[in-house]
Scaffold this motif. Structure first.
Motif, mmCIF file in Angstrom:
data_model
loop_
_atom_site.group_PDB
_atom_site.id
_atom_site.type_symbol
_atom_site.label_atom_id
_atom_site.label_comp_id
_atom_site.label_asym_id
_atom_site.label_seq_id
_atom_site.Cartn_x
_atom_site.Cartn_y
_atom_site.Cartn_z
ATOM 1 N N PRO A 140 0.795 -1.178 0.168
ATOM 2 C CA PRO A 140 0.009 0.010 0.016
ATOM 3 C C PRO A 140 0.687 1.215 0.108
ATOM 4 C CG PRO A 140 -0.172 -1.253 1.801
ATOM 5 C CD PRO A 140 0.626 -1.969 1.141
ATOM 6 N N ARG A 141 0.597 2.323 -0.802
ATOM 7 C CA ARG A 141 1.325 3.511 -0.784
ATOM 8 C C ARG A 141 0.640 4.545 -0.309
ATOM 9 N NH1 ARG A 141 5.703 3.094 -3.827
ATOM 10 N NH2 ARG A 141 6.077 0.987 -4.445
ATOM 11 N N ALA A 142 -0.421 5.382 -0.919
ATOM 12 C CA ALA A 142 -0.980 6.405 -0.562
ATOM 13 C C ALA A 142 -2.187 5.745 0.294
ATOM 14 C CB ALA A 142 -1.400 7.233 -1.612
ATOM 15 N N GLU A 143 -2.868 6.842 1.185
ATOM 16 C CA GLU A 143 -4.260 6.152 1.820
ATOM 17 C C GLU A 143 -3.998 5.089 2.389
ATOM 18 O OE1 GLU A 143 -7.331 8.196 1.713
ATOM 19 O OE2 GLU A 143 -5.463 9.772 1.131
ATOM 20 N N ILE A 144 -3.067 4.855 3.471
ATOM 21 C CA ILE A 144 -2.885 3.579 4.073
ATOM 22 C C ILE A 144 -3.998 3.374 5.229
ATOM 23 C CG2 ILE A 144 -1.367 2.166 5.498
ATOM 24 C CD1 ILE A 144 0.919 3.723 3.611
ATOM 25 N N SER A 145 -4.553 2.286 5.021
ATOM 26 C CA SER A 145 -5.666 2.198 6.430
ATOM 27 C C SER A 145 -5.335 1.215 7.156
ATOM 28 C CB SER A 145 -7.184 1.509 5.765
ATOM 29 O OG SER A 145 -6.654 0.169 5.386
ATOM 30 N N LEU A 146 -6.005 1.565 8.624
ATOM 31 C CA LEU A 146 -5.487 0.827 9.720
ATOM 32 C C LEU A 146 -5.544 -0.768 9.539
ATOM 33 C CD1 LEU A 146 -4.585 1.012 12.739
ATOM 34 C CD2 LEU A 146 -7.048 0.951 13.284
ATOM 35 N N CYS A 147 -6.645 -1.156 8.682
ATOM 36 C CA CYS A 147 -6.489 -2.536 8.401
ATOM 37 C C CYS A 147 -5.495 -2.928 7.599
ATOM 38 C CB CYS A 147 -7.967 -2.749 7.488
ATOM 39 S SG CYS A 147 -9.327 -3.183 8.574
ATOM 40 N N GLU A 148 -5.284 -2.449 6.439
ATOM 41 C CA GLU A 148 -3.891 -2.752 5.778
ATOM 42 C C GLU A 148 -2.678 -2.944 6.444
ATOM 43 O OE1 GLU A 148 -4.578 -0.827 1.474
ATOM 44 O OE2 GLU A 148 -4.083 0.489 3.028
ATOM 45 N N GLN A 149 -2.523 -2.011 7.677
ATOM 46 C CA GLN A 149 -1.300 -1.876 8.558
ATOM 47 C C GLN A 149 -1.282 -3.392 9.308
ATOM 48 O OE1 GLN A 149 0.337 1.534 10.379
ATOM 49 N NE2 GLN A 149 -0.841 2.847 8.824
ATOM 50 N N VAL A 150 -2.593 -3.609 9.932
ATOM 51 C CA VAL A 150 -2.638 -4.754 10.824
ATOM 52 C C VAL A 150 -2.537 -6.109 10.024
ATOM 53 C CG1 VAL A 150 -4.425 -5.903 12.148
ATOM 54 C CG2 VAL A 150 -4.311 -3.488 12.439
ATOM 55 N N VAL A 151 -2.951 -6.054 8.892
ATOM 56 C CA VAL A 151 -2.937 -7.153 8.087
ATOM 57 C C VAL A 151 -1.291 -7.468 7.520
ATOM 58 C CG1 VAL A 151 -3.650 -8.509 6.037
ATOM 59 C CG2 VAL A 151 -5.396 -7.343 7.480
ATOM 60 N N LEU A 152 -1.024 -6.475 7.335
ATOM 61 C CA LEU A 152 0.708 -6.743 6.586
ATOM 62 C C LEU A 152 1.232 -6.918 7.811
ATOM 63 C CD1 LEU A 152 1.625 -6.716 3.785
ATOM 64 C CD2 LEU A 152 2.185 -4.349 4.124
ATOM 65 N N ILE A 153 1.495 -6.302 8.880
ATOM 66 C CA ILE A 153 2.421 -6.469 9.858
ATOM 67 C C ILE A 153 2.172 -7.909 10.466
ATOM 68 C CG2 ILE A 153 2.905 -5.884 12.225
ATOM 69 C CD1 ILE A 153 2.368 -3.013 11.221
ATOM 70 N N GLY A 154 0.740 -8.161 10.608
ATOM 71 C CA GLY A 154 0.521 -9.521 10.835
ATOM 72 C C GLY A 154 1.106 -10.798 9.949
ATOM 73 N N SER A 155 1.196 -10.402 8.757
ATOM 74 C CA SER A 155 1.613 -11.309 7.770
ATOM 75 C C SER A 155 3.109 -11.421 7.966
ATOM 76 C CB SER A 155 1.458 -10.606 6.353
ATOM 77 O OG SER A 155 2.376 -11.138 5.469
ATOM 78 N N TYR B 131 4.036 0.954 14.989
ATOM 79 C CA TYR B 131 4.841 0.122 16.056
ATOM 80 C C TYR B 131 4.085 -0.478 17.213
ATOM 81 C CZ TYR B 131 8.993 2.042 13.768
ATOM 82 O OH TYR B 131 9.853 2.078 12.846
ATOM 83 N N PRO B 132 3.092 0.418 17.759
ATOM 84 C CA PRO B 132 2.124 -0.410 18.546
ATOM 85 C C PRO B 132 1.589 -1.563 18.121
ATOM 86 C CG PRO B 132 1.839 2.068 18.781
ATOM 87 C CD PRO B 132 2.729 1.987 17.788
ATOM 88 N N ILE B 133 1.329 -1.666 16.970
ATOM 89 C CA ILE B 133 0.601 -2.895 16.377
ATOM 90 C C ILE B 133 1.722 -3.946 16.470
ATOM 91 C CG2 ILE B 133 -0.195 -4.039 14.092
ATOM 92 C CD1 ILE B 133 -1.007 -1.299 13.124
ATOM 93 N N VAL B 134 3.116 -3.509 16.176
ATOM 94 C CA VAL B 134 4.023 -4.708 16.397
ATOM 95 C C VAL B 134 4.338 -5.056 17.656
ATOM 96 C CG1 VAL B 134 6.502 -5.387 15.954
ATOM 97 C CG2 VAL B 134 5.315 -3.641 14.356
ATOM 98 N N ALA B 135 3.849 -4.129 18.710
ATOM 99 C CA ALA B 135 4.130 -4.490 19.984
ATOM 100 C C ALA B 135 3.005 -5.327 20.433
ATOM 101 C CB ALA B 135 3.922 -3.202 20.742
ATOM 102 N N VAL B 136 1.743 -5.092 20.146
ATOM 103 C CA VAL B 136 0.571 -5.951 20.560
ATOM 104 C C VAL B 136 0.914 -7.359 20.048
ATOM 105 C CG1 VAL B 136 -1.664 -6.388 20.163
ATOM 106 C CG2 VAL B 136 -0.805 -4.195 20.684
ATOM 107 N N TYR B 137 1.287 -7.421 18.825
ATOM 108 C CA TYR B 137 1.554 -8.954 18.160
ATOM 109 C C TYR B 137 2.707 -9.576 19.201
ATOM 110 C CZ TYR B 137 -1.038 -8.663 13.900
ATOM 111 O OH TYR B 137 -1.910 -8.408 12.728
ATOM 112 N N PHE B 138 3.803 -8.786 19.261
ATOM 113 C CA PHE B 138 4.929 -9.504 20.212
ATOM 114 C C PHE B 138 4.316 -9.870 21.710
ATOM 115 C CE2 PHE B 138 7.882 -8.427 16.908
ATOM 116 C CZ PHE B 138 8.722 -9.694 16.793
ATOM 117 N N VAL B 139 3.546 -9.030 22.267
ATOM 118 C CA VAL B 139 3.058 -9.211 23.530
ATOM 119 C C VAL B 139 2.028 -10.491 23.636
ATOM 120 C CG1 VAL B 139 1.493 -8.566 25.209
ATOM 121 C CG2 VAL B 139 3.145 -7.164 24.394
ATOM 122 N N VAL B 140 1.324 -10.704 22.220
ATOM 123 C CA VAL B 140 0.462 -11.730 22.179
ATOM 124 C C VAL B 140 1.554 -13.015 21.878
ATOM 125 C CG1 VAL B 140 -1.268 -13.221 20.672
ATOM 126 C CG2 VAL B 140 -1.521 -10.823 21.242
#
Lengths: 279, 293
Positions: free
Chosen positions: A23-38, A234-243
């Motif tokens: 994703p380039r412009a207009e990055i949604s929260l969902c995209e961030q959560v999904v891609l970082i989770g991936s 970064y908080p998304i990564v943090a949550v993933y790692f805490v889990v």
């Protein structure tokens, strides 16, 4: 892009399946959560495999370090010293440069009746090269923990084993090894947690993320650079790692309970999570 | 550096290496080792201070303060430290610019966050755009030190909190029985005695800190990793000292440097531990007492 679309496009992006462009412009929260989770797929892959493979090697190293024979003890001591005494970051750099310098060779071998070709250029890729470094690293740290536990095996247990006529391999398998494992388990849990944390370093050291297939932190960094807003990825990564950490604690806690099941309740070792070993 | 270095292409291997290893870029490389030592020298006391404050706060009787201290020390347990490094540097940078923006140009009407941009008024840029290079470098370094101090302060807080709890309870009770106030008990009895319990944990953190210094590279500082990569890359004959890709050897050098450094620290810390155990009511102290008789 809706959440379902984002999931469809990026859930396996880190493996190269799905949308090619990030994703380039207009990055949604969902995209961030999904891609970082991936990206977390890679963290789990490296951590789990290094831990699994490293376990037996670590036991061998710990036993070797505990042997009086110099010829066996010294190499084990040096291995542990080199990998524990230097930063993992430098180890990654060095291993990568060494792997790049290797000549391109193919080694044919047969597995389950099929011909395979193992190529040395795979070593310069993260999935094998970084795994190899992590394997050596975690083996060294774990071996030190196991060695400490070997030294702490109660003398009475060993004398009892001798009295029962156990010796050699049988004594090790029945008495020394289970006790060592039980004593080492809290430390080993810590090691496992920090090994998973260390996997975040891989794509920040020299191993390139081939076709932007990176780990969780790689994508988080990508988003932070794109949006110039560190407060979301970064908080998304943090949550993933805490889990992930909680999952490891649950798993190792269950194993700990099983290892200690023969002891009266108050003598059982409790798992205490301490930030001891970050490379 | 040496006189015979004017035309290196005519030299033998050993003088060539001598010239090569003392050229200008290499002197910068050697100087960057000072960056590592400076980072350690600045971070260690700051982190210790942060950790001490956090541990003291965790023991506080004022609930919010205790929560704050515990939250801070708990933060490092579940998340990789490198996430914090990348996060805090950006947050600190933006936070400082935002605060200065609020102070310097209060009548600025445009949004600071415009889509993917973070725009503050030109006067609030930190450091300002026309500042000399060394200001930029120092600012970046200061941010890095502060980030390290935050992360390692949390580690120290954890250790010091445990050490404060390890001080035998009767010691504190005796002090209370002598009529000392809470503050007096803390400063005169608890703090002097806790160090011996904190030392194993703190030496661990020191080792971790040493091994975390190469991460400076990720924060954009020109440290030893940066120079090793820079100098090791292959040089064509257009350069004065052509050589193939030598990065492996440079990193090998760094590896040996770190091994020596950690080994040296280990020896020094063992001595310190022996020194602090003298006259303490611990197993190590008891052993020393018996040995002296």
């Amino acid at each position: 892009m809706t959440c379902a679309e984002a999931f469809h496009a990026y859930a396996l992006r880190s493996l190269g399946i799905g949308e090619r462009l990030l994703p380039r412009a207009e990055i949604s929260l969902c995209e961030q959560v999904v891609l970082i989770g991936s990206g977390m797929i890679w963290n789990v892959y490296f951590g789990a495999l290094a831990l699994l493979l490293g376990f037996s090697f670590a036991v061998a190293l710990a036993v070797a370090k505990n042997t009086p024979a110099r010829l066996i003890r010294k190499p084990a001591e040096w291995f542990i010293f080199v990998f524990r005494g230097s930063p993992l970051f430098i180890q990654f750099f060095m291993a990568y440069e060494a792997f790049v310098m290797l000549p391109n060779l193919g080694v044919d071998f047969t597995l389950f009746g099929t011909e395979f070709t193992a190529e040395t250029r795979w070593l310069a890729r993260a999935w094998l090269g970084a795994l190899l470094v992590l394997f050596c690293n975690t083996s060294a740290y774990t071996a030190e923990i196991f060695y400490g536990a070997l030294r702490a095996v109660p003398r009475g247990d060993l004398e009892a084993a001798d009295a029962y006529g156990l010796s050699g391999w049988k004594k090790f398998r029945r008495i020394t090894f289970p006790t060592m494992l039980r004593l080492a388990w809290p430390g080993y849990t810590n090691e496992a947690i920090f090994l998973f944390h260390a996997t975040a370093l891989i794509f920040f050291s020299s191993f390139p993320a081939f076709q932007q297939r990176g780990d969780a932190l790689y994508y988080a960094n990508y988003f932070a650079d794109r949006t110039f807003n560190p407060f979301v990825p970064y908080p998304i990564v943090a949550v993933y790692f805490v889990v992930l950490t909680l999952g490891i604690i649950a798993l190792f806690g269950a194993a700990n309970a099983r290892l200690n099941r023969h002891l009266p309740a108050e003598r059982r070792q409790r798992l205490r999570i301490r930030p001891q070993i970050i490379r | 550096m040496f006189e015979f270095c004017t035309d290196p292409s005519t030299l033998d291997t050993i003088p060539w290496l001598g010239c090569y290893l003392t050229n200008g870029a290499h002197l910068l490389f050697y100087r960057s080792f000072l960056v590592v030592f400076a980072l350690l020298a600045l971070t260690a006391p700051t982190a210790l201070a942060f950790g001490f404050a956090a541990a003291a706060a965790s023991r506080s009787h004022i609930a919010p303060l205790a929560w704050l201290g515990k939250l801070y020390t708990a933060m490092v347990r579940g998340v990789p430290d490198i996430v914090f490094f990348l996060f805090f540097v950006l947050v600190l940078d933006q936070g400082i610019e935002y605060l200065r923006h609020q102070i310097v140009c209060p009548d600025w009407t445009e949004d600071i966050r415009q889509g993917a941009n973070f725009l503050v008024c030109p006067e609030a840029r930190t450091p300002s755009g026309n500042a000399p290079q060394w200001v930029h470098k120092t600012y970046g370094f200061a941010l890095a030190v502060f980030t390290y101090a935050i992360v390692f302060g949390a580690f120290c807080g954890n250790v010091l909190f445990g050490a404060m709890r390890a001080v035998p309870r009767p010691q504190l009770e005796t002090a209370e029985a002598y009529g000392m106030s809470r503050r007096q008990v803390f400063w005169r009895v608890l703090v002097p005695q806790m160090w011996v319990y904190a030392l194993p944990g703190l030496s661990n953190i020191w080792m971790i800190l040493i091994k975390a210094t190469p991460l400076l590279f990720l924060l954009g500082i020109q440290d030893i990793v940066y120079w090793a990569r820079e100098l090791g890359g292959s040089r064509t004959s257009a350069y004065q000292y052509p050589h193939p890709d030598w990065r492996f050897w440079y990193f090998l050098g760094l590896l040996i440097f770190y091994l020596a450094f950690t080994k040296l620290s280990e020896v020094a810390l063992a001595r310190l531990s022996a020194r602090l155990s003298r006259g303490q009511a611990t197993a190590a102290g008891e052993e020393m007492r018996k040995a002296a008789i």
